[in-house]
Design an enzyme around this catalytic site. Structure first.
Site, PDB file in Angstrom:
ATOM      1  N   ARG A  99       0.449 -10.500  14.996  1.00 55.27           N
ATOM      2  CA  ARG A  99       0.901  -9.192  14.535  1.00 55.27           C
ATOM      3  C   ARG A  99       2.411  -9.185  14.285  1.00 55.27           C
ATOM      4  O   ARG A  99       2.893  -8.534  13.368  1.00 55.27           O
ATOM      5  CB  ARG A  99       0.545  -8.102  15.555  1.00 55.27           C
ATOM      6  CG  ARG A  99       0.845  -6.682  15.033  1.00 55.27           C
ATOM      7  CD  ARG A  99       0.462  -5.610  16.025  1.00 55.27           C
ATOM      8  NE  ARG A  99       1.294  -5.669  17.212  1.00 55.27           N
ATOM      9  CZ  ARG A  99       0.830  -5.651  18.456  1.00 55.27           C
ATOM     10  NH1 ARG A  99      -0.475  -5.593  18.680  1.00 55.27           N
ATOM     11  NH2 ARG A  99       1.649  -5.707  19.483  1.00 55.27           N
ATOM     12  N   TYR A 159      12.767   7.640  -4.657  1.00 56.43           N
ATOM     13  CA  TYR A 159      11.328   7.376  -4.684  1.00 56.43           C
ATOM     14  C   TYR A 159      10.585   8.607  -4.173  1.00 56.43           C
ATOM     15  O   TYR A 159      10.789   9.049  -3.045  1.00 56.43           O
ATOM     16  CB  TYR A 159      11.011   6.148  -3.840  1.00 56.43           C
ATOM     17  CG  TYR A 159       9.548   5.809  -3.762  1.00 56.43           C
ATOM     18  CD1 TYR A 159       8.767   5.755  -4.920  1.00 56.43           C
ATOM     19  CD2 TYR A 159       8.940   5.552  -2.552  1.00 56.43           C
ATOM     20  CE1 TYR A 159       7.416   5.463  -4.844  1.00 56.43           C
ATOM     21  CE2 TYR A 159       7.593   5.247  -2.474  1.00 56.43           C
ATOM     22  CZ  TYR A 159       6.836   5.206  -3.632  1.00 56.43           C
ATOM     23  OH  TYR A 159       5.499   4.922  -3.565  1.00 56.43           O
ATOM     24  N   ASP A 202      18.481   1.212  -1.133  1.00 56.96           N
ATOM     25  CA  ASP A 202      17.230   0.857  -1.799  1.00 56.96           C
ATOM     26  C   ASP A 202      17.612   0.107  -3.072  1.00 56.96           C
ATOM     27  O   ASP A 202      18.109   0.688  -4.035  1.00 56.96           O
ATOM     28  CB  ASP A 202      16.435   2.123  -2.124  1.00 56.96           C
ATOM     29  CG  ASP A 202      15.105   1.815  -2.827  1.00 56.96           C
ATOM     30  OD1 ASP A 202      14.934   0.684  -3.338  1.00 56.96           O
ATOM     31  OD2 ASP A 202      14.243   2.711  -2.884  1.00 56.96           O
ATOM     32  N   LYS A 210       7.111  -4.544  -6.072  1.00 52.16           N
ATOM     33  CA  LYS A 210       7.662  -4.520  -7.417  1.00 52.16           C
ATOM     34  C   LYS A 210       8.145  -5.905  -7.849  1.00 52.16           C
ATOM     35  O   LYS A 210       7.361  -6.841  -7.915  1.00 52.16           O
ATOM     36  CB  LYS A 210       8.752  -3.460  -7.497  1.00 52.16           C
ATOM     37  CG  LYS A 210       8.386  -2.106  -6.874  1.00 52.16           C
ATOM     38  CD  LYS A 210       7.118  -1.481  -7.437  1.00 52.16           C
ATOM     39  CE  LYS A 210       6.946  -0.022  -7.080  1.00 52.16           C
ATOM     40  NZ  LYS A 210       6.600   0.280  -5.683  1.00 52.16           N
TER      41      LYS A 210
END
Length: 370
Positions: A42, A94, A167, A192
């Site tokens: 994990r 966003y 970002d 992206k």
């Protein structure tokens, strides 16, 4: 990057890293781990760590963590805030993250303030209005492509004891490295350009240094489990091996298409940081190298109805959400975002791919002319 961190399997000679799907790691007869760094996948994924190492190097950071989505990465970082803390974010960002911020911050008593990314003075005023922990910037800002001066934003944040999160999804680390301009954290929707093939959902955070906030974030990721799986991490690494050629071609295509449609009949405005007419072109030219990105927007005469008609006539552009893949996409963002969006309803957002740019130009021309 093209060689996946110079990967080479010394036993087989393989130049492609393998997928390691194991969720757990064994101990020997004495109870010692075969690999002292691995207990459970994990938070200790072999494939994720390979991709993280390359991203960390590309961004000139000290540490990188991958997440199951861009939203998982961004929300984990915001969750390092405590009730009563303050975050400042742009009005244009966003859309899904903006909507989540409004809801989460209200529920958890975190002070959320927005600034106008087109107004540098407004950012200063909002940040200084109250004690601020995080200043969030998105540059270029989706989908109106304002370019924020990262160094000025970092200096502003640090002057009030805050940290800067950039970002940089649209720029990619090949065009802009925010940490070099003073950013404390860099965020990517790795879905992206970093992946680039429209087949992986992923997020990434890179830290300039491993401070207390970064330690909290790492615990949040491990405890909440918003991790990227081995196969998706392997695909992401595969995508990064071609990122430099994909991004270069997308930038070239976007510039040619933007230049072609400046002043074209029926076009009100072409918004692209690479154009001298762009309001932040000087800032873009200073902090964006190797191109100005593959994203642009065009505003059309005739309002919402005409704009929607133009989108419907396109044959090569795919009408779809997302960006940064090898295929060119178009989207009417105001229609998608709905009521309350700051995006003009005469605007179409374009993600320019790696196709023959003349085909794209001809497609848009025929859609406009009808």
């Amino acid at each position: 990057m093209a060689q996946a961190g110079h990967y080479l399997d010394k036993e087989s000679g393989s130049v492609v890293p393998p997928i390691q799907p194991s969720t757990t790691f064994a101990r020997n007869e004495q109870g010692e781990l075969y690999d002292s760094n691995r207990i459970y996948a994990r938070d200790q994924s072999v494939n994720a760590e390979m991709a993280e190492a390359i991203l960390c190097e590309l961004e000139a950071g000290s540490s990188c963590k991958l997440f199951a989505s861009g939203m998982a990465a961004a929300t984990a970082l915001v969750q390092t805030l405590r009730p009563g803390d303050r975050i400042v974010a742009p009005t244009v960002m966003y859309w899904s993250l903006r909507a989540w911020l409004i809801s989460f911050c209200a529920d958890w008593h975190i002070d959320l303030a927005f600034y106008d990314p087109q107004n540098e003075a407004d950012m200063v005023d909002v940040v200084k209005a109250a004690r601020t922990e995080i200043l969030w910037i998105e540059t270029p800002a989706n989908p109106t492509w304002e370019v924020v001066d990262i160094k000025k934003a970092a200096d502003l944040a640090h002057s009030v004891g805050a940290q800067l999160v950039a970002d940089s999804t649209v720029s990619t680390p090949l065009i802009t490295k925010p940490i070099e301009y003073g950013a404390d954290f860099v965020f990517h929707s790795a879905t992206k350009y970093i992946n680039g093939h429209s087949d992986v959902v992923a997020g990434a955070l890179i830290a300039a240094k491993e401070d207390a906030r970064w330690e909290r974030l790492c615990k949040i990721r491990a405890q909440q489990g918003g991790i990227l799986g081995p196969f998706e991490s392997w695909l992401l690494l595969r995508g990064m091996r071609t990122m430099h050629v994909r991004v270069e071609r997308a930038c070239e295509n976007a510039m040619k298409l933007a230049q072609h449609f400046v002043g074209f009949p029926g076009v009100k405005e072409v918004i692209y940081p690479g154009l001298a007419s762009h309001k932040n072109h000087d800032v873009a030219a200073k902090q964006m190298t190797n191109g100005f990105g593959g994203m642009l927007s065009i505003r059309f005469e005739g309002g919402r109805e005409k704009t929607a008609t133009i989108m419907g006539r396109m044959k090569h552009f795919v009408r779809a959400t997302s960006l940064g893949g090898v295929e060119s996409l178009v989207e009417h963002r105001a229609l998608v975002e709905g009521e309350g969006t700051p995006v003009p309803d005469d605007l179409l957002r374009f993600s320019i791919g790696i196709e023959n740019v003349e085909d794209l130009i001809q497609d848009l021309e025929q859609a406009i002319i009808g």
